[in-house]
Design an enzyme around this catalytic site. Structure first.
Site, PDB file in Angstrom:
ATOM      1  N   CYS A 130      -9.754   4.402 -64.742  1.00  0.00           N
ATOM      2  CA  CYS A 130      -9.424   3.209 -65.715  1.00  0.00           C
ATOM      3  C   CYS A 130      -9.356   3.831 -67.062  1.00  0.00           C
ATOM      4  O   CYS A 130     -10.146   3.986 -68.066  1.00  0.00           O
ATOM      5  CB  CYS A 130     -10.296   2.178 -65.672  1.00  0.00           C
ATOM      6  SG  CYS A 130     -10.021   0.597 -66.766  1.00  0.00           S
ATOM      7  N   CYS A 133     -10.786   1.347 -69.693  1.00  0.00           N
ATOM      8  CA  CYS A 133     -12.200   1.444 -69.677  1.00  0.00           C
ATOM      9  C   CYS A 133     -12.707   2.728 -70.388  1.00  0.00           C
ATOM     10  O   CYS A 133     -13.568   2.665 -71.171  1.00  0.00           O
ATOM     11  CB  CYS A 133     -12.943   1.553 -68.278  1.00  0.00           C
ATOM     12  SG  CYS A 133     -11.994  -0.030 -67.472  1.00  0.00           S
ATOM     13  N   ASP A 134     -12.187   3.938 -70.127  1.00  0.00           N
ATOM     14  CA  ASP A 134     -12.915   5.115 -70.609  1.00  0.00           C
ATOM     15  C   ASP A 134     -12.067   6.033 -71.423  1.00  0.00           C
ATOM     16  O   ASP A 134     -12.375   6.936 -71.951  1.00  0.00           O
ATOM     17  CB  ASP A 134     -13.079   6.021 -69.318  1.00  0.00           C
ATOM     18  CG  ASP A 134     -13.943   4.994 -68.223  1.00  0.00           C
ATOM     19  OD1 ASP A 134     -14.841   4.598 -68.765  1.00  0.00           O
ATOM     20  OD2 ASP A 134     -14.067   5.179 -66.986  1.00  0.00           O
TER      21      ASP A 134
END
Length: 303
Positions: A130, A133-134
């Site tokens: 993701c 997300c990261d």
């Protein structure tokens, strides 16, 4: 007999347990693997409202503690089917059969894995599923995106704004994502395209340092040095056990809108296992709240 049986102990399921407990309903949460779900694999969460930074494990532990404090029971069991006979629902697990007035399916979906050696070892240490997300953790670094559909292209666009270099690795000879996204990427100097290739190896000590790819047409193998890779080759929901109480789309997701209804009275659905545009922790907990509130209303209507 429980008021609510929740299948899945990820953010959606545990949030539903919190709301069910606060409504003074008897709640059982069933989980087949890890309390907290996929979020436990995330080393840092920085996009959850109200929290600057925490680990996925910390977030999961707090949710579990909160659900338990409100009276929810949590057990390990894999659900194989759900049956409904009017007001009573039977949740059939490998270890036992549970009866409930209402059921919430919150089984999530799993990112499709590469299927190569050491993949689990590098999750959170160079492998992410993701970019939203990261991605920020790889600012000014070199990364690869594995995949060629819309998700892969969207993640590559986002990463190209952050990273020193982005390499797109696609197994087909062409990209299946939208032409508009591909055009955006083709205009960028820091994006490289590699087609007809798959990842065949991962290397590194404590964290990922390079990947090995093989050309499916020539069998030529090469090494790409990267700080991290983002795997975007699709997601896999696990909704077959619920086909008798919910409609599944062509990809296996439960067809459900913002009311989190399954189409069967008393059965609700929450989180990544349902049809939706955005799959994030924030949207999962939102679903959990909606599903639990509607489940409670349904139960109250029976009395």
């Amino acid at each position: 007999m429980y008021d609510i049986v929740i299948i899945g102990a990820g953010p959606a399921g545990l949030t539903a347990a919190v709301y069910g407990g606060r409504a003074e309903k008897s709640v059982l949460v069933l989980e087949k693997e890890t309390f907290g779900g996929q979020v436990t694999h995330s080393p840092k969460i920085e996009n959850y409202p109200g929290t600057l930074q925490m680990s996925g494990n910390e977030f999961a532990e707090k949710l579990v503690e909160q659900a338990l404090s409100l009276g929810a029971e949590i057990e390990l069991d894999e659900v194989t089917a759900v049956e409904t006979d009017g007001k009573i629902k039977k949740v059939i697990g490998e270890n036992a059969t549970y009866e409930a007035k209402s059921v919430i399916v919150a089984t999530g979906s799993k990112h499709r894995k590469l299927g190569v050696a050491d993949e689990e070892k590098f999750v959170g240490a160079g492998i992410s599923y993701c970019a939203v997300c990261d991605g920020a953790f790889y600012k000014d670094k070199e990364v690869a995106v594995i995949g060629g559909g819309n998700t892969a292209l969207q993640e590559a666009v986002m990463l190209s704004e952050l990273c020193k270099k982005v390499t797109l690795v696609q197994n087909l000879s062409f990209f299946t994502g939208e032409k508009k996204l591909l055009n955006q990427l083709e205009k960028k100097d820091n994006v490289e395209f590699i087609t007809s290739s798959v990842v065949c190896g991962l290397d590194g000590a404590d964290s990922l340092s390079s990947i090995r790819i093989i050309n499916t047409e020539t069998n030529e193998e090469k090494t790409i040095f990267v700080d991290g890779i983002f795997v975007a080759i699709g997601q896999v929901p696990e909704n077959e056990p619920f086909r008798s109480v919910a409609s599944l789309d062509e990809y296996g997701y439960i067809v459900s809108g913002e009311e989190c209804e399954s189409g069967t009275q008393g059965v609700f659905v929450a989180g990544d296992c349902r049809t939706k545009l955005v799959r994030q922790i924030a949207t999962a907990v939102s679903d959990g709240a909606v599903a639990a509130v509607n489940a409670c209303r349904y139960i109250d209507s029976l009395e």
